[in-house]
Design an enzyme around this catalytic site. Structure first.
Site, PDB file in Angstrom:
ATOM      1  N   SER A 142       0.842  -1.198   0.000  1.00  0.00           N
ATOM      2  CA  SER A 142       0.000   0.000   0.000  1.00  0.00           C
ATOM      3  C   SER A 142       0.871   1.240   0.000  1.00  0.00           C
ATOM      4  O   SER A 142       1.999   1.235   0.518  1.00  0.00           O
ATOM      5  CB  SER A 142      -0.894   0.007   1.248  1.00  0.00           C
ATOM      6  OG  SER A 142      -1.548   1.251   1.392  1.00  0.00           O
ATOM      7  N   TYR A 155      -0.704  -0.407   9.990  1.00  0.00           N
ATOM      8  CA  TYR A 155      -0.948  -0.820   8.606  1.00  0.00           C
ATOM      9  C   TYR A 155       0.249  -0.486   7.716  1.00  0.00           C
ATOM     10  O   TYR A 155       0.693  -1.298   6.895  1.00  0.00           O
ATOM     11  CB  TYR A 155      -2.211  -0.117   8.116  1.00  0.00           C
ATOM     12  CG  TYR A 155      -2.672  -0.481   6.739  1.00  0.00           C
ATOM     13  CD1 TYR A 155      -3.277  -1.715   6.483  1.00  0.00           C
ATOM     14  CD2 TYR A 155      -2.556   0.423   5.682  1.00  0.00           C
ATOM     15  CE1 TYR A 155      -3.731  -2.038   5.207  1.00  0.00           C
ATOM     16  CE2 TYR A 155      -3.010   0.112   4.414  1.00  0.00           C
ATOM     17  CZ  TYR A 155      -3.591  -1.116   4.185  1.00  0.00           C
ATOM     18  OH  TYR A 155      -4.039  -1.431   2.915  1.00  0.00           O
ATOM     19  N   LYS A 159       2.552  -3.094   5.643  1.00  0.00           N
ATOM     20  CA  LYS A 159       2.611  -3.048   4.189  1.00  0.00           C
ATOM     21  C   LYS A 159       4.037  -2.852   3.676  1.00  0.00           C
ATOM     22  O   LYS A 159       4.402  -3.359   2.604  1.00  0.00           O
ATOM     23  CB  LYS A 159       1.691  -1.951   3.661  1.00  0.00           C
ATOM     24  CG  LYS A 159       0.205  -2.280   3.824  1.00  0.00           C
ATOM     25  CD  LYS A 159      -0.135  -3.642   3.229  1.00  0.00           C
ATOM     26  CE  LYS A 159      -1.617  -3.903   3.142  1.00  0.00           C
ATOM     27  NZ  LYS A 159      -1.908  -5.264   2.613  1.00  0.00           N
TER      28      LYS A 159
END
Length: 299
Positions: A142, A155, A159
């Protein structure tokens, strides 16, 4: 229906909805036999959708954080279709908060699902891909990991970790024709609801990401590519290294460095190392007054 993936068997984790569902339908449209993984009954619904359209698919309920579940998934794929050619590590969750307010349990959970989930699934198929000397694995990264995103420290960390995993597995799989890439999608899904502007809904559909996935899992797929995809647009990200400076045995190396950080950051002629070993090789060459060995310029 295209035959680009005819005879290939693809496993997609977290494929009961959103991006995973779009990926499963896209690969099936191009001839792949699909194993649809998710935690609940939604996996069967997607498998049924593929079969109703004339494709071949089975559902496999399982938790990516449990390696035993991923072993069962791989065994199910082999039992149903006889081989495993493609793995798409798509399963993921969000637990967004600022770092100051985030419980460590939420940080760890996101890492467990995204990072260890991808490790578990990849480990379960790796020996089969190596033995048949063919495999295509995609990690879902991401821009939150590549470039940062407020309130997504867990997150983003997960990622970016997947980029490192991809880089190394691509090197280790090269001799056996196992190619490993990253896909960084932009899409409106249940997981990203409320995070993107309302007008993005009609543009950033999951279906407009999945052609990028097809490029990363086809026979002629690249390896070690970070492909960004969203709204029908596609870009590529690179982890680069600047040419940098050499201060050698300066009287005060720390002060010399602090005074020249702009030169260290200068992006002219930056490089894309072929592996982590090229950093020390580059630095030794500069120290010895030689031409650094890296020739893969990014600009």
């Amino acid at each position: 229906m295209s035959e680009r993936l005819k005879g290939r068997v693809a496993i997609i984790t977290g494929a009961g909805g959103g991006l995973g569902r779009a990926h499963a339908l896209e690969l099936a449209r191009h001839g792949a036999q699909v194993v649809v993984n998710d935690m609940g009954a939604s996996a069967q619904a997607v498998a049924d959708e593929i079969c109703a359209a004339g494709g071949k698919a089975i559902a496999c309920a399982g938790d990516v954080t449990r390696y035993e579940d991923m072993e069962v998934m791989a065994a199910g794929a082999l039992s149903a279709f006889g081989r495993i050619d493609i793995l798409v590590n798509n399963a993921g969750i969000l637990r967004d908060r600022t770092f100051a307010k985030m419980p460590l349990e939420e940080f760890q959970l996101v890492l467990e699902v995204h990072v260890m989930g991808s490790v578990n699934a990849s480990k379960s198929v790796w020996p089969y891909m190596q033995a048949q000397e063919y495999g295509r694995i995609v990690m879902t990264t991401s821009s939150s990991g590549l470039y940062g995103s407020f309130g997504q420290s867990n997150y983003g960390a997960a990622k970016m970790a997947l980029v490192g995993l991809m880089q190394t597995l691509a090197l280790e799989g090269a001799k056996r024709n196992v190619r490993v890439n990253c896909l960084a999608p932009s899409a409106m899904t249940a997981m990203t609801e409320g995070l993107l502007a309302e007008e993005a809904a009609g543009v950033l559909t999951p279906e407009r990401v999945s052609p990028g996935l097809l490029a990363l899992v086809s026979e002629d797929a690249p390896t070690r590519m970070i492909l960004l995809a969203g709204g029908g647009s596609f870009e590529c990200a690179h982890i680069t290294m600047t040419r940098g400076i050499h201060i050698g045995d300066a009287d005060n190396p720390a002060e010399a460095l602090c005074g020249r950080l702009e030169q260290v950051q200068a992006q002219d002629g930056q490089l894309i190392p072929a592996s982590g070993w090229e950093q020390p090789q580059h630095e030794v060459a500069k120290a010895l007054g030689c031409t650094p060995p890296i020739s893969n310029a990014a600009t």
